[in-house]
Structure formats: C-alpha cells, structure tokens
Design an enzyme around this catalytic site. Sequence first.
Site, mmCIF file in Angstrom:
data_model
loop_
_atom_site.group_PDB
_atom_site.id
_atom_site.type_symbol
_atom_site.label_atom_id
_atom_site.label_comp_id
_atom_site.label_asym_id
_atom_site.label_seq_id
_atom_site.Cartn_x
_atom_site.Cartn_y
_atom_site.Cartn_z
ATOM 1 N N ASP A 1 18.638 33.302 27.664
ATOM 2 C CA ASP A 1 18.382 33.936 28.957
ATOM 3 C C ASP A 1 19.241 35.168 29.200
ATOM 4 O O ASP A 1 18.838 36.083 29.920
ATOM 5 C CB ASP A 1 18.558 32.929 30.105
ATOM 6 C CG ASP A 1 19.869 32.158 30.011
ATOM 7 O OD1 ASP A 1 20.632 32.386 29.056
ATOM 8 O OD2 ASP A 1 20.126 31.318 30.893
ATOM 9 N N SER B 1 16.833 28.023 25.949
ATOM 10 C CA SER B 1 18.192 28.053 26.510
ATOM 11 C C SER B 1 18.997 26.816 26.114
ATOM 12 O O SER B 1 19.499 26.074 26.958
ATOM 13 C CB SER B 1 18.123 28.192 28.035
ATOM 14 O OG SER B 1 17.500 29.400 28.385
ATOM 15 N N ARG C 1 8.070 27.232 31.853
ATOM 16 C CA ARG C 1 7.050 28.182 32.303
ATOM 17 C C ARG C 1 6.337 28.806 31.114
ATOM 18 O O ARG C 1 6.938 29.035 30.065
ATOM 19 C CB ARG C 1 7.689 29.310 33.122
ATOM 20 C CG ARG C 1 8.216 28.896 34.476
ATOM 21 C CD ARG C 1 8.727 30.125 35.242
ATOM 22 N NE ARG C 1 9.718 30.856 34.475
ATOM 23 C CZ ARG C 1 9.941 32.168 34.608
ATOM 24 N NH1 ARG C 1 9.219 32.883 35.463
ATOM 25 N NH2 ARG C 1 10.868 32.765 33.884
#
Length: 924
Positions: A667, A613, A552
Amino acid sequence: PALTSCPQVQRALLALTVPLETLQAVKVRMLQAMRKGLSRQTHAQANVRMLPTYICSTPDGTEKGDILVVELCQSHVRTLWVTLLGDGNQSPQVLYKIFDMPRDIMQGKGEALFDFIAQCVRQFLAGISSSQHRLPLGFVFPFSCRQTQLDKAELISWSKGFSCSDVEGKDVVQLLQSAINKQELHVDVVALMNDTVGTMMACSMGGKSCEVALVVGEQQAPCVPGWWVLGGLRQCSPPSLPADSGTNSCFMAEAQQVEMAKETSGRMCVNTEWGYFGDDGTLSDILTPYDQCMDQESSNPGEKRFEKLVGSLYLGEIVRHALTTLAAEKALFTGSSVAILRTKDVLKTQQVLEIINNEEGTAKARRALEALGLQPSEQDCCRVQQICRAVVSRAAALCAAGLAAILSHICQSRELEQLVVNVGVDGELYRGHTRFREILQSVTGLLAPECMATLVPSVDGTGQGAAVATAVALRLAAQRREVDQLLAPLRLSRADLERVQALMRQEMELGLGRESNAKSSIRMLPTYVCGTPDGTERGEFLALDLGGTNFRVLVVRVALDGIHIASEIYVIPTAIMQGTGEALFDHIIQCIMDFQLKQNLMEQVLPLGFTFSFPCQQLGLDKAVLLSWTKGFSASGCVGQDVVQLLREAAQRKQHLGLKVVAVVNDTVGTMMSCGYDDPKCEIGLIVGTGTNACYMEEMKNVGTVEGDQGRMCINMEWGAFGDNGCLDDVFTDFDRLVDEKTINVGKQRFEKLISGMYLGEIVRHILLALVEKQLLFRGKPCPKLQTRDIFQTKFLSAIEIDGLALRQVRAILQDLELQASFEDSVLVREVCQTVSLRAAHLCAAGLAAVVEKMRENRGLAHLAITVGVDGTLYKMHPCFSQHLQQMLRDLAPKCTVTFLPSEDGSGKGAALVAAVACHATEP
C-alpha cells in the site's frame, strides 16, 4: 399620591430608571467590550481591559500549609498568617495584624512604600514565627496591573489617593521581593492578585466551586475571635478596611480566548476592570444630568463611567445632585436654604442605604437632612427616599447587566445549553441592602435565562481568598514539576531528533548493501517499480486490494480527462481465511469474475495490479514470496510461495483465462504511485495510520541487493522495524516498554510502536495510570476501566486535541470511558495526548528527514524540491499531526522543500497505476 402629583419628581425617577430593553442592550455592549478586551488585535483600544491574572484553577480542598498574605489598603497594610489544613478549606486558622500607613508614604517614593510593607511583614513575623523555612506570600495589590505571570505584574496606573513615584511600569512583585530581601526575611512572593480575585477564591472554600466574582462598594475585613490585631487579641466589631469603593468583576475564562496571555489550554481568571466600561461613550444614553454633574466634579472626569453609575463612592453624590436639581425646581425643601447641597460629599452612600430602608427610611432621611441644616417636610422625606431607591436600584440593575454579560459569555464559550455557576459577591452595597441583592439576582435571571447563578457572599476575600489563591498556585506548581518529570522522557529535543535522523540514515545504508543488509533493522526491500507516472499513461486496468477481511476489486480507466474508478467490496469468510490456500485464492478469482461480469469485462484481458498488504520478499515486479500471514489469516500452503503464482493457478482451476497480473505492490508504493499521477515530483510514499511505512525512489547504483546500475527503483523501507536491533533503546520510555510487552510481536516493529495509531492510545493509557498512581489525576482515585487494555483508542487522541474543543467535550469523552474528570483533569489528559502525538509526529519527521536528505545527496543537489504522497488515518484525521510533522521536517531538512499530497485510494488506484506504468514501459 404625593409623588405622582409632582411632575419634576416623576421626571427625575424616570431618568433614573433603566428599562429592561435598555439593560439588555447594555448587556450586549458589555459583551462586545469584553471580547474587544480579550482580543490581541483590539486590546489596546478596549475600555474593559480583561486583564489575565494567571490564576488557572480554583481550590480543590487539598491545599495545606502556612501562607503569608500582605494586603495593601487605602490607609492600612494588613498582614495575615493563614494555615490551611487540607480539610476542604473548612476551618482555616488565621492570625492578622493591621498597620496604619502614614499619608506621606502613599504619595512619596515607591521604594519607601515597599520598604514600609516589608517592615510590616518583619514586625508581624517577629511576633508569631521563628521558622527558618521559606514562607510563601500572596500579595493583594488593588490597582490595575499588566500581569505576565502569577508573580510578575507591572503597575499600569495608581488610583485611590496613591501616587508613589517610580513604580508605574515596574514589576511590583519584584519591588516587594527586593524590599523583603533587604529585611533578610525567608519569604518568597509567589502570587499577586487584586481584591476581586481574592473574593472569587474565598467563595470557593468549603467545597463550593466559584468561577465568577463581583465586588460592589467597600470590602471589609472581618475580625474573628482569636485573630491577632495590633499586638493583642481582639474580639469586638471589625475595623473598617476599605479596599475599594468602586466595582469590579472577574471570572474563569477559557484560556485560549485570553489572547493577551501565553497560556492556551485550560482556563484562566480574567480581571475585567469593568469600571471603565462606557468611557468610549457606549453608556451615554443612560447618563442623566445628575451623573454628568457628579462626573465633572470628580477627580477623573470622563473616566470610569460604569463605576460612577454603580460604585458606592458615587451614589451619594448622584443623589445630592438630583436633590439639588429638584430643590431648584421648587419640588423639594421649599422655604429652606439649600446652599449646603452644593457642597461636595455632604451626603454619603451609607446614608443613602439607610434612607431606602422601608421601616425607618423616612426617619433616617429626616435626620440626615436636618443634620445638613435643612427643614424637610414629611413629603420631602418620602421624595428623597424615592430618589435614593431609584439610584440604588439603577446601580443594582446595571450590575446585573454586567454580570449577565459575563455569565452568557461563559455559557457560549463552553458551548453549554445551561450554565450552573456560583458567583462570589462582596461590597457594602451587596452586604448592606436587601433590595440591591434582590434586584441583582432577579434582573440577572431575566437577562441571562440560560444561566443559573447562585450568589455567594464572601468572607474576607482579600485575606483568606488571597491565601487560598497562593496555596492553589503552590499546589499547581508542585504538580507541574511532577508532571514535567513524568513526561520529560517523551519530550524529545532537537538534538534527540537529529540523532534519530542520523540513525535512520545509517540503517538505510546498511539495508541497501548486499553484505550489510542482514545487520540492518530496516529491510530496504526492492519493489521492482522503476518509474512513477508521467501523465501519458492511458487504458483500462484491473486492481485487486487484499489486506484484511474485506477485499476490493476495481477497474481503473486512465484517460485524457483523468482517472475513473468503479469498484466493489467482497467479504472473505473466516473459514476461507483460515482454510486452505487453494480455497482462498479460488474465492478471490470467483469474486474477480463476478466483478468483470458486472462491468462487462469478461471478454477483455486487462493488466492487473495486485496490492497485497502482507510481509513479502519481492523477487520481481510480478513475483512476491509470502513471508508470513498477519491480520487473522492463516490459509495453509501459502507461506514461502509466490502469491502471484497462487493467483494464476487459481485462475487456471476456474478456467478464467483473462487474467494478466503485471505487478504486485504494497500500500505504501501504491500511495506514492497514486499521488505521482497528479504530481510528477512525488517520489516518496508515506503511510501513518494503524501502522507506518515509507518508500522512495533510490538510485539503482546504490541498491546492492539487485543487479543493475541504471535508473531508479522504488525501495519499500519497512521502516516500522527501525530500532529492532536496539539502536532506539534510549528513545523507548517505560511506557513504551509496557505497551510493547503486551503485543503479539514483543521487541519487533519498535519504530511503529512509537508512531502509529495502533499504539498511541495505549501509551497514553499507561501514562494516565502513572499519573493516577502519583495522585496527579482523578484525585488519585482508582480507575478500573483505565486498567482495560486498548480502552483508550487513538481516535480519542484526535478528538481531545481538536483545536478549540471545549473542555466540557473532553470531559464528556472521558466520562464515556467511566472516568469522572474534573476541569483540571481534562487539561492534563489533553496535555498527555498532545505530548504523545507530538513525539510521534517528530519521530516521523526525523525518519523522513533522513530519506529526503539522502535523495538530495544522491542527486548532487544544493536544494531538493520533492513531494510525498501520504495516507493513513493518523495523518489525515489527527488535528495536529500533519502540521507538527511538516514543521519539524522543515527544521531537520532545511535544504529540502517537501510538499505533502494526501493520497486518494493508494491501494486501489495506486496498484492500477503501477500496472499502467509497467505496461507503458514495455510499449514500443
């Protein structure tokens, strides 16, 4: 014509007829009374008592062994020896003996009654057994009891002519066991039940599953050739052994609705004691003057209203009062003295049942009336027959209304569109009269059209049924011991969790030390995030979230009125994931440019927070070296490189100069920062989803792996690897090892494999396989589908453990996996799921307790109030995980008040806020 010409008889027949609309209303009232009895809040005021019986299963046909039964009847004690062969209960072998009970025992001391019963058992066993092994005994005790276990029941009150002293309020099982022990018998009382429950269990024999029972009138014990009665073989007609002349019912209810019982899962048989229905006046619109007169003459006026309308003890009396009234109105027996009709009990229910017979009924009526000294005409006999039919038909219709209430309740509580069920029935009214049976069946169908009930006549419910109930209890107890033994290693004690907490603290300290870091299984990585949001951050920030096949790009506007986000998802083709590093980062830059173009941001240089991540060694807030690819990525030329630098180089190749990467985070840190904007006390981040991790704000003076002593820094614990050095080996079970052996990283991420969603379903699958192997699940039948790895996904745990989820839905979930589960199987699968998820929540709590206690001690506080920002599907979607985690954390860290704040977009919004805090800190 003779009947219709007499208005008095018409009036009487009309009064004794209950219209269908009224029966429907009676059904609704019965339902309300049942719910009142089931509820803990209203149980004390309920007339329909809905007593738990602790019978939690019906027979499955595997029951085998020798069972003793003692049945206390109105004037007898009956003892039975029942041998079950494990053949589906098709051919139980039965011996029994009947002992007359002296009248003075029924009304004497309680101790004398139970001593007499124990003596009967001793005499019975003396004639048939020299076995020295202990025998299980089922006790049929047909009185209202408050049961708290299958073998623990306090007598509420005597009835049926019994009034033994010093028994009411006492545990009758213990009283019988004490009397048996005095006789030095090797007998254990393992189950107590009433005759209605026995009827249900007897009707479940021979392969039929029966979940409802109804008794209407006297039950009789049959005499089968080969049974031992009174010391010899008897092959004649059965002796009459009246257990009860009233009425009662029982059914298998959802255990969670039986609030007076401790059980909360599965089902439990409830003894309705529905004879008391109407004692609060709810049946006043049905009562006739004949019912009122009969009630006033009874031994318990105003009590057992429903039973007095239905039970065989009272039907003859209702008919007698109706005939007395009609005679006084000159509608019957004109010219005859009817004084005899004012004598109680001169007309028996058995005579009433004979009179309503179509062929010989009027002749039977004449004989019965003439025996009373009356001189009935042919017309009188016809009218008497009509009154008898009306009384019996009303009893059948009211029974049907009660049965319909039970069936509808079961159907609703199991959330079924249609209920198909067998109903065991016993009692002289049902056995002895075709019309009663027909009305009961047809009216039940009219009042509960959503239910298909098959009425199954009982054969010796109080004897064989009690034996089967006892055998079922023994089978379940043996299975329970095996299940508990299998699951015991997963059930961690408070001491176990305190040890895990201490080990986590020890590993944290090792991980923070410069010299000891390599010895710790927890890496305790510095993130270079040195502050959480304080609410004064303002501006526009870009965020990039890369952690899988999709990534994203976001623009996050932090303003006075809150945070506003616009984002877009982009796909990374497999060829790029597994190609060169240059191609991968070029693709990412291309997507960022596309997003900025769409958002009119090409002319602006916005600070960017990068959520990456994958395992990294962070060397600064904007510098992170990739240690290894995971999740299907294998782009070349990236491992060992600074991912921020790779991104910057790609921007230069694409001539995109408006890129300013200020922070790279994982995250977990993003989650803490995202929640920290809403709550300044949020200084811990927790992820419990597919994987698990935690981070927290540590004092810089304790971080030996980074220079500097001032302030705080967020530490990314990477606690999923806790235990990789062997410190958790004794927490690992055989099931955990089976799961670990099939992973791509055997021996690694040991803590994560006990907690996270990726592994819980597999742990459950291995436990289920072990239960099948031990013949404890799915009847031991092979389950090929269950052999398939990852077939039992963690989302099934969440679905199965939803509070209040009907077992029908659990079975449906299992059937989707091609697992043909019985009701008991569904209960056991749910228990396994609960055990595994509870352990995961408690281990997570132990880890978090180590974190908050360290923070409290770091800050020299007597009490710490802190917030945890939390994300992950297991935490958010599982119905019980968060509750169990929070409760255990309170127990393990009582000096800390911990608030949990679910994160919204920690990897997107959180990354932007890390950038915002970093920019805010550099402002003059």
